[in-house]
Design a protein around this motif. Structure first.
Motif, PDB file in Angstrom:
ATOM      1  N   ARG A   1       0.831  -1.216   0.000  1.00 36.40           N
ATOM      2  CA  ARG A   1       0.000   0.000   0.000  1.00 36.40           C
ATOM      3  C   ARG A   1       0.859   1.257   0.000  1.00 36.40           C
TER       4      ARG A   1
ATOM      5  N   LEU B   1      -2.002  -0.472  -5.158  1.00 33.84           N
ATOM      6  CA  LEU B   1      -3.050  -0.203  -4.180  1.00 33.84           C
ATOM      7  C   LEU B   1      -4.195  -1.203  -4.271  1.00 33.84           C
ATOM      8  N   GLU B   2      -4.578  -1.580  -5.479  1.00 33.77           N
ATOM      9  CA  GLU B   2      -5.641  -2.587  -5.624  1.00 33.77           C
ATOM     10  C   GLU B   2      -5.188  -3.932  -5.055  1.00 33.77           C
TER      11      GLU B   2
ATOM     12  N   ARG C   1      -5.392  -3.677  -1.295  1.00 33.37           N
ATOM     13  CA  ARG C   1      -6.782  -3.721  -0.816  1.00 33.37           C
ATOM     14  C   ARG C   1      -7.311  -5.146  -0.801  1.00 33.37           C
TER      15      ARG C   1
ATOM     16  N   THR D   1      -8.581  -7.166   2.548  1.00 32.61           N
ATOM     17  CA  THR D   1      -9.935  -7.737   2.575  1.00 32.61           C
ATOM     18  C   THR D   1      -9.880  -9.215   2.914  1.00 32.61           C
TER      19      THR D   1
ATOM     20  N   GLU E   1      -8.024  -1.261   7.476  1.00 33.73           N
ATOM     21  CA  GLU E   1      -6.894  -1.129   6.550  1.00 33.73           C
ATOM     22  C   GLU E   1      -7.389  -1.138   5.104  1.00 33.73           C
ATOM     23  N   ALA E   2      -8.438  -1.924   4.825  1.00 31.77           N
ATOM     24  CA  ALA E   2      -9.025  -1.906   3.478  1.00 31.77           C
ATOM     25  C   ALA E   2      -9.622  -0.530   3.190  1.00 31.77           C
TER      26      ALA E   2
ATOM     27  N   GLU F   1      -8.678   2.355   4.593  1.00 32.76           N
ATOM     28  CA  GLU F   1      -7.578   3.305   4.405  1.00 32.76           C
ATOM     29  C   GLU F   1      -6.970   3.152   3.015  1.00 32.76           C
ATOM     30  N   THR F   2      -6.946   1.920   2.516  1.00 31.38           N
ATOM     31  CA  THR F   2      -6.421   1.699   1.162  1.00 31.38           C
ATOM     32  C   THR F   2      -7.360   2.318   0.131  1.00 31.38           C
ATOM     33  N   ASP F   3      -8.678   2.262   0.375  1.00 27.82           N
ATOM     34  CA  ASP F   3      -9.618   2.944  -0.527  1.00 27.82           C
ATOM     35  C   ASP F   3      -9.356   4.448  -0.552  1.00 27.82           C
TER      36      ASP F   3
ATOM     37  N   ILE G   1      -6.479   4.906  -2.769  1.00 29.27           N
ATOM     38  CA  ILE G   1      -6.867   4.724  -4.179  1.00 29.27           C
ATOM     39  C   ILE G   1      -7.584   5.972  -4.686  1.00 29.27           C
TER      40      ILE G   1
ATOM     41  N   SER H   1     -16.684   5.902   0.772  1.00 29.98           N
ATOM     42  CA  SER H   1     -15.832   5.506   1.901  1.00 29.98           C
ATOM     43  C   SER H   1     -16.204   6.264   3.173  1.00 29.98           C
TER      44      SER H   1
END
Length: 559
Positions: free
Chosen positions: A389, A408-409, A412, A416, A423-424, A426-428, A431, A451
Motif C-alpha cells: 500500500r 493499491l488494488e 486492498r 480484505t 486497513e481496506a 484506508e487503502t480505498d 486509491i 468511503s
C-alpha cells in the motif's frame, strides 16, 4: 590432518596432539603448511574443503572415538566450569554418540545463545538437544517440552512462524505441566498465527485456552488470562474492531493487576495504547509510556523495541515527525540487535510510511522495498499488504499512475482477505487520492464519498480527515467550489480535533483555492497557515490543485 579435522576449521595444536596416537610436533605442522596456517596462536585449515576431505577420510568408528576424546579433553581443561565450553562440548559429545552429555551441553549452549539473541545458533543447538534426547531416552517429558518451547521462541524471533507453531504444538503434546501450562503454549501458538495474519485462527486458540482455565483458582490463572486477553485485543485491533479491542485490553489490565505480573501488565498497556491512538482516544501516550517503563524495569529488550516503535507511530500520527523518525530509527536498531526480524520489518515499514507522508518518495521506496522483501521472506501477509500500500502511495506521488493503482488494488485485496476492514478502508482512501492525482476527479469523488459512509459503520473515524480532504479536492478540481469548501472545512475541523496536522495542511491549501474561487478574503489566511504547517512538518509534497480541470491535471507537479 584427519585427526585434527575432528576439531573443526580452527583448533589448538595441543588439543590436536592429544588426539594423535603419534604426536606430530611443531616440525610436522610446518611441513603441512600447504594445508594448515597459523593464526593468532592457533592452527587453521586453509580451506574448508581440505578439512572436509580429511574428515570424510576417517572411518566412522574412529571419528566417534576422536570426538569423544576431544570432548573429554575439553571438559577436563575447563575445571569446574564446563558450561563455558558448552557449544563445543555439545558438538563433540553428540558426534561421539554420547547423547546424555550432548543433551546437557546442547541445552546449556542453546540457552546461552538465546540470551544473547543469537537466534539461528540457538535454534540449531536446541534442535541438537532434542535429537540427543530422542536417542538417549529417559529425558523427562517436561524438560523436552521446555526445550521445544524455547525452540519455538527463537524460531518466532527469526520470523519462522510455521516452524515456531509446530514447536509449540509439540511442546504441548509432550509436556505434562497441567492446564495453565497448556494454555500458555496455546497462547504461544496463537501469537505465531497472529504474526502470520491468521487472526480468526489465533482468536480460536485464545478462546480454547481461556475455556480450559475456567473453574481454576484465579490466583493461578490471572497472569495467563491477562496475556491471552491482550492477544485477543491485538487481533481485534488488527481487524479494525477498536471498541471490542479496548474491552479486551481493559480486561487484560485488570487480570494483570490481580496477578501482580508486570510483564502481563506492560503487554496490556501496550495494546491499550495502540487501540487508543488508532481510535482517536484522548489519553495521549500515557499507556505507552507506562508500558515502556515496565519493560525497562524488567530488562525486556524485545518489548522495549516494540514500545519505541509504537511511540514512533503515535508521533507520526500526531505530526511530530522529526521525533518520530528518531524513535523509529531506535526501534529498528533495537530489533536488529536482538535478531527480531518481524520487528525490523515493522519499523522499516513505519519509517517508509512517514517518508511517504513527507513526500520524500525515493528514500521512502528504499525502506518500503526492503520491508516488502523481508515480509515475503517470512510469509507475513499483513506486512506484504502494508508495504504494498505505501509503495502504491509513493508511486502516486511520483506520478506513476498505473503502478500506483496496481499496487493499491493488490493491497486492498490482501487486507480484505485478512479481514482487516479499517486497513481496506484506508487503502480505498489511498486509491481515491491516486485517482485524483491521475486526473480522474469523478472516480476519486465517488470512492471518497462512499468511503465516508462506510467509515461510520466500521469505527473508521480516524480516516475521515483524509476522506473529506480527498472529496473536497475532487469537487474543487471538478469545478464545484462551494461544495468543495464545505468538504474541506469538515476535513480541517476533524483533522484539528485528531491532531492530524499533515491532513490539516493539505486541506487548508485546497481551502484557500476554494475561497479564492468564491471571492472570499479568508483565502490568504488559509494559504499562510498551510505554508506554516508544511514548513514545520518538513513536507516536500503538496497535492496539485487545478480547479475546474479534469484529466489534464499534471500529477507530477510538486508543491
Amino acid at each position: 590432518l584427519r585427526r585434527a579435522s575432528v576439531l573443526g576449521l580452527g583448533f589448538e595444536a595441543s588439543l590436536a596432539e592429544e588426539l594423535s596416537a603419534d604426536p606430530a610436533g611443531p616440525e610436522a605442522w610446518e611441513r603441512l603448511d600447504e594445508f594448515v596456517e597459523r593464526e593468532n596462536g592457533t592452527l587453521r585449515f586453509r580451506h574448508a574443503l581440505i578439512r572436509e576431505a580429511a574428515y570424510e577420510g576417517l572411518p566412522y568408528r574412529v571419528r566417534r572415538s576422536l570426538h569423544a576424546s576431544a570432548a573429554e579433553s575439553i571438559e577436563r581443561g575447563t575445571g569446574d566450569q564446563p558450561e563455558e565450553q558448552a557449544e563445543l562440548l555439545s558438538l563433540h559429545f553428540f558426534n561421539a554418540g554420547r547423547y546424555p552429555e550432548a543433551w546437557r551441553y546442547s541445552t546449556v549452549a542453546g540457552d546461552q545463545a538465546r540470551s544473547m539473541y543469537a537466534n539461528v545458533e540457538a535454534a540449531d543447538l536446541y534442535q541438537r538437544a532434542l535429537d540427543a534426547a530422542r536417542r538417549a531416552g529417559g529425558i523427562p517429558a517436561r524438560r523436552i517440552g521446555e526445550v521445544l518451547e524455547a525452540l519455538g521462541d527463537v524460531k518466532s524471533r527469526s520470523g519462522l512462524y510455521e516452524d515456531a507453531a509446530r514447536a509449540y504444538r509439540e511442546a504441548r503434546r509432550r509436556g505434562d505441566g497441567g492446564a495453565v501450562r497448556d494454555a500458555q503454549l496455546m497462547l504461544r501458538e496463537a501469537e505465531t498465527l497472529h504474526w502470520l495474519g491468521q487472526f480468526p485462527r489465533a482468536m480460536g486458540w485464545v478462546t480454547r485456552a481461556l475455556r480450559s482455565l475456567e473453574g481454576l483458582p484465579a490466583e493461578e490463572t490471572a497472569a495467563t488470562v491477562a496475556k491471552l486477553s491482550s492477544l485477543y485485543a491485538l487481533c481485534r485491533f488488527r481487524q479494525g474492531r477498536f471498541r471490542e479491542a479496548a474491552r479486551w485490553a481493559q480486561r487484560a489490565v485488570e487480570e494483570a493487576e490481580r496477578a501482580g505480573d508486570k510483564a502481563a501488565l506492560g503487554e496490556a498497556y501496550r495494546v491499550l495504547d495502540m487501540v487508543e491512538w488508532s481510535s482517536g482516544g484522548t489519553a495521549g501516550d500515557t499507556y505507552g509510556r507506562v508500558a515502556l517503563g515496565l519493560f525497562e524495569e524488567l530488562g525486556d529488550r524485545s518489548m522495549q523495541a516494540n514500545l519505541l516503535n509504537n511511540l514512533g507511530v503515535r508521533a507520526v500520527l500526531e505530526a511530530r515527525w522529526d521525533e518520530a523518525l528518531e524513535l523509529l530509527r531506535r526501534a529498528e536498531e533495537s530489533f536488529s540487535r536482538i535478531g527480531h526480524s518481524q520487528g525490523v520489518i515493522i519499523a522499516a515499514f513505519n519509517r517508509g510510511d512517514l517518508l511517504v507522508r513527507r513526500g520524500q518518495v525515493d528514500e521512502a521506496e528504499r525502506h518500503l522495498q526492503e520491508a516488502l522483501r523481508m515480509s515475503r521472506a517470512v510469509g507475513d501477509r499483513e506486512g506484504v499488504a502494508f508495504a504494498t500500500r505505501e509503495l502504491g502511495r509513493a508511486a502516486a506521488k511520483a506520478g506513476r499512475r498505473d503502478d500506483a493503482l496496481r499496487l493499491l488494488e493488490s493491497a486492498r485485496a490482501a487486507f480484505t482477505e485478512l479481514g482487516a476492514r479499517n486497513e481496506a478502508l484506508e487503502t480505498d482512501a489511498a486509491i481515491a487520492e491516486a485517482r485524483l492525482l491521475a486526473g480522474d476527479w469523478s472516480g476519486a469523488l465517488e470512492l471518497a464519498t462512499a468511503s465516508i459512509s462506510r467509515a461510520a459503520t466500521i469505527e473508521g473515524e480516524p480516516l475521515l480527515p483524509i476522506l473529506h480532504r480527498v472529496r473536497g479536492y475532487a469537487l474543487l478540481v471538478g469545478g464545484r467550489p462551494e461544495e468543495a469548501r464545505a468538504a474541506l472545512e469538515e476535513a480541517v475541523e476533524i483533522g484539528r480535533a485528531q491532531g492530524a496536522e499533515d491532513e490539516v495542511a493539505f486541506a487548508l491549501a485546497a481551502l484557500a483555492q476554494a475561497a479564492r474561487a468564491l471571492g472570499d478574503p479568508e483565502a490568504a489566511g488559509f494559504d499562510r497557515e498551510a505554508r506554516e504547517l508544511k514548513g514545520r512538518l518538513g513536507v516536500a509534497f503538496m497535492p496539485p490543485i487545478r480547479a475546474g480541470l479534469t484529466s489534464s491535471a499534471d500529477p507530477r507537479r510538486r508543491g
